[in-house]
Design a protein around this motif. Sequence first.
Motif, PDB file in Angstrom:
ATOM      1  N   UNK A 192      10.582 -17.856 -34.652  1.00  0.00           N
ATOM      2  CA  UNK A 192      10.043 -18.839 -35.549  1.00  0.00           C
ATOM      3  C   UNK A 192       8.633 -19.151 -35.239  1.00  0.00           C
ATOM      4  N   UNK A 193       7.855 -18.464 -34.382  1.00  0.00           N
ATOM      5  CA  UNK A 193       6.758 -18.463 -33.835  1.00  0.00           C
ATOM      6  C   UNK A 193       5.895 -17.357 -34.134  1.00  0.00           C
ATOM      7  N   UNK A 194       4.613 -17.046 -33.691  1.00  0.00           N
ATOM      8  CA  UNK A 194       3.782 -15.957 -34.025  1.00  0.00           C
ATOM      9  C   UNK A 194       3.637 -15.307 -32.584  1.00  0.00           C
ATOM     10  N   UNK A 195       4.421 -15.751 -31.642  1.00  0.00           N
ATOM     11  CA  UNK A 195       4.123 -15.187 -30.274  1.00  0.00           C
ATOM     12  C   UNK A 195       5.559 -14.368 -29.862  1.00  0.00           C
ATOM     13  N   UNK A 196       5.442 -13.695 -28.883  1.00  0.00           N
ATOM     14  CA  UNK A 196       6.628 -12.728 -28.346  1.00  0.00           C
ATOM     15  C   UNK A 196       7.538 -13.654 -27.445  1.00  0.00           C
ATOM     16  N   UNK A 197       8.519 -13.299 -27.447  1.00  0.00           N
ATOM     17  CA  UNK A 197       9.679 -14.130 -26.864  1.00  0.00           C
ATOM     18  C   UNK A 197       9.233 -14.522 -25.340  1.00  0.00           C
TER      19      UNK A 197
END
Length: 244
Positions: A192-197
């Motif tokens: 749901x974000x623009x970053x990696x897990x």
Amino acid sequence: MALYEASLRVRHECPYRSISERYPDLTIREWPLSDCQVLEISSEETPTEELLAEIDELGTVLHESTDDDGYHVVTQSCLCSLEESIVDRFEAHNCLYQSPTIYRQGWEHYTVVAFDEADVRSLLAELREDRDIDLLSKTSIAEKQVPHSMLAPVDRLFDDVTDRQLAALQLALESGYYEQPRRTSLRDLAEQTSVARSTYEEHLRKAENKLLSNAGQFLRLVTATTSTNPLRSEQPASVDQRAD
């Protein structure tokens, strides 16, 4: 472990001494936040134009009302004039400051809680070196009696938590990550974000660690009033004791 709650009033040059001296019926309550302070100002008398002008200079007015109880206003202002706060001295002597600070008739009223009576004495001794101090009360708090003033200031809990860490924490909380059973996973949250897990998990774990570290002193304060640890079972009686 005994706790001590001390109430004291202090007179020295501070941002609100002058206005509280010139308007004796005025009461100012101050709640410090991370980058500003909220002031609740009340008066039983109808405020003069001069007083209203001075209140406008204190900061941004958030709320204002006049009723049968008098005049009431809430303002928000910066902390630029409070860099060398007396609260720093409280912390240096292991005393926990309990907001709000109350200003009335030229005096600042504070309440602190300490784990050791000697910490209260050393704090008062230092304060008396450069300002007038009156100790109004000092109470030993009995075991299992958590004082009413033990509400942790919210801003203190979020000290040093970055905006990204707060965002990661809020997303996890709102998505049910902390419910039992969990309603989501780290993978789903990261998507749901623009970053990696791995990056999202790092933000979340750092936020959790900082929150727990900041809450540690208040956790210690609460558990200090409990005589037993509910997670530790009582030691079984010895053979001789059972025989009795």
